[in-house]
Design a protein around this motif. Structure first.
Motif, mmCIF file in Angstrom:
data_model
loop_
_atom_site.group_PDB
_atom_site.id
_atom_site.type_symbol
_atom_site.label_atom_id
_atom_site.label_comp_id
_atom_site.label_asym_id
_atom_site.label_seq_id
_atom_site.Cartn_x
_atom_site.Cartn_y
_atom_site.Cartn_z
ATOM 1 N N ASP A 124 15.418 41.635 13.912
ATOM 2 C CA ASP A 124 15.694 41.270 15.309
ATOM 3 C C ASP A 124 14.537 41.683 16.211
ATOM 4 O O ASP A 124 14.146 40.928 17.121
ATOM 5 N N SER A 125 13.998 42.872 15.970
ATOM 6 C CA SER A 125 12.880 43.332 16.780
ATOM 7 C C SER A 125 11.657 42.447 16.584
ATOM 8 O O SER A 125 10.936 42.140 17.542
ATOM 9 N N ASP A 132 12.048 39.325 18.469
ATOM 10 C CA ASP A 132 11.832 39.535 19.901
ATOM 11 C C ASP A 132 10.355 39.444 20.270
ATOM 12 O O ASP A 132 10.016 39.129 21.419
ATOM 13 N N THR A 133 9.469 39.736 19.308
ATOM 14 C CA THR A 133 8.033 39.641 19.582
ATOM 15 C C THR A 133 7.498 38.233 19.350
ATOM 16 O O THR A 133 6.291 38.005 19.486
#
Length: 399
Positions: free
Chosen positions: A278-279, A282-283
């Motif tokens: 998920d992180s 996000d990028t």
């Protein structure tokens, strides 16, 4: 028995000298026991031939001296009424050796001086009634044309000299390449050792965090048990049971991985791979995650190592394959956990390159007893594929 280069040259010169002396009994055999020429002529020719090959023994030890002596022997042989073939081989051999050993400028001066002396001596010898056709460095010229003598002299020195310069340049280039290769190998080993040491320091620091947390809890519980042992034995017993349980958990972690990283949450560390994905999304990364099997019996050591491997692989994909799709596969099998991160071909990102992420991955995987495969894929991408033992034997051994 081992010889130095100078020793080998001396042996070669001695062998050639002995072979030259064998001409004497052969001449007697072919001429019914009588020399075809007067004895003093044969003796002079033999001396010149022997002195010629003797210069080979000095060609590496004193190349300029050897070349000067070889040139003098040739000129002396032209003044004799007869000379044995192949008198004169010392000149091209010594010229070649001088070119391979002496500095370039010194080589040019030495060969030029030798060629000049050779040509001038040959012309003078012919003028005084000598013969040059029996000496190999004059290329069978009869001496009637001085230009031919000059050309033969230049060729006898220049041709072996050019070959020697070429060999010298090639050797120097090869030695330089070999030195660079050795330097790169040493540098690579030093970088690998530095990266491994850095990773071990980081792992040891994380181990310290776990040990400090668990042991601090044990110390606190032991202090409480000490205060309660007489006032409230039941509570003291509960505190001791807590100490035992805390110690058991610490042993599981320590035996599972020398360098296990702490997991602050109750959820297994490897289960938090979804947070990494998920992180990454996000990028702006295109990441997909597939999970198969049950993670409930995975040892903490395996979970932490696998989690960090996925984290490092995603970081590498972001830095070296920007814009490429990334696929993360986590498979829980009966005996092992397989974690694979595959990315397609992309463009390098703005982040720094040339790190030691792969070395760190290998360090962590080896600590768990697993194996790691890292390399390019046929489509130009990159694959990180690791297999970890589930760690049930570690847990059992600590219980």
């Amino acid at each position: 028995m081992r010889f130095t280069q100078t020793g080998r040259d001396a042996v070669v010169a001695a062998v050639l000298a002995v072979l030259g002396l064998l001409r004497l009994p052969l001449a007697l055999l072919l001429n019914d026991g009588v020399f075809p020429q007067p004895g003093w002529v044969i003796a002079c020719a033999t001396a010149a031939s022997t002195a010629d090959v003797a210069t080979l023994a000095l060609r590496r030890r004193a190349p300029r001296t050897a070349l000067a002596l070889a040139t003098a022997v040739v000129l002396a042989a032209t003044a004799l009424p007869a000379a044995f073939l192949p008198t004169g081989i010392g000149v091209p051999v010594c010229a070649y050796t001088a070119a391979t050993l002496l500095p370039r400028r010194t080589t040019l001066i030495t060969l030029s001086a030798g060629a000049f002396a050779h040509a001038a001596g040959g012309i003078a010898s012919v003028a005084l009634g000598g013969t040059v056709h029996t000496v190999v460095t004059f290329w069978a010229n009869d001496g009637s044309d001085p230009v031919d003598l000059v050309l033969a002299s230049v060729g006898s020195f220049a041709v072996p000299g050019l070959v020697g310069l070429y060999v010298r340049t090639t050797r120097a280039y090869t030695a330089e390449l070999a030195a660079k290769v050795r330097h790169l190998e040493v540098e690579r080993e030093l970088r690998a050792e530095a990266a491994a040491a850095e990773e071990r320091v980081r792992i040891a620091r994380e181990l310290h965090d776990i040990a400090a947390h668990d042991l601090s809890a044990i110390v606190v519980q032991a202090g409480a048990a000490d205060r309660l042992v007489e006032r409230d034995p039941v509570a003291a017993r509960a505190a001791l049971l807590g100490i035992r349980e805390q110690g058991r958990r610490t042993l599981i972690a320590l035996r599972g991985l020398v360098g296990i990283m702490r997991a602050a949450e109750d959820r297994p560390v490897l289960a938090r791979v979804t947070d990494l994905v998920d992180s990454a999304r996000d990028t702006g990364m295109d990441v997909s995650l597939t999970v198969e099997g049950d993670d409930r019996t995975v040892a903490p050591a395996t979970g932490v190592a696998a989690y960090r491997l996925v984290q490092e692989a995603l970081t590498n994909a972001r830095q070296h394959a920007r814009g490429a799709p990334v696929v993360v596969d986590v498979e829980y099998r009966a005996a092992h956990v397989r974690v694979a991160v595959r990315n397609g071909a992309g463009r390098p990102g703005p982040g720094p390159g040339g790190g030691h992420g792969v070395l760190g991955m290998g360090e962590r995987v080896r600590h768990t007893g697993g194996d790691l495969t890292v390399g390019p894929t046929p489509d130009g991408g990159w694959l990180v594929d690791a297999r970890f033992p589930r760690g049930s034997d570690v847990t059992a051994g600590a219980s």
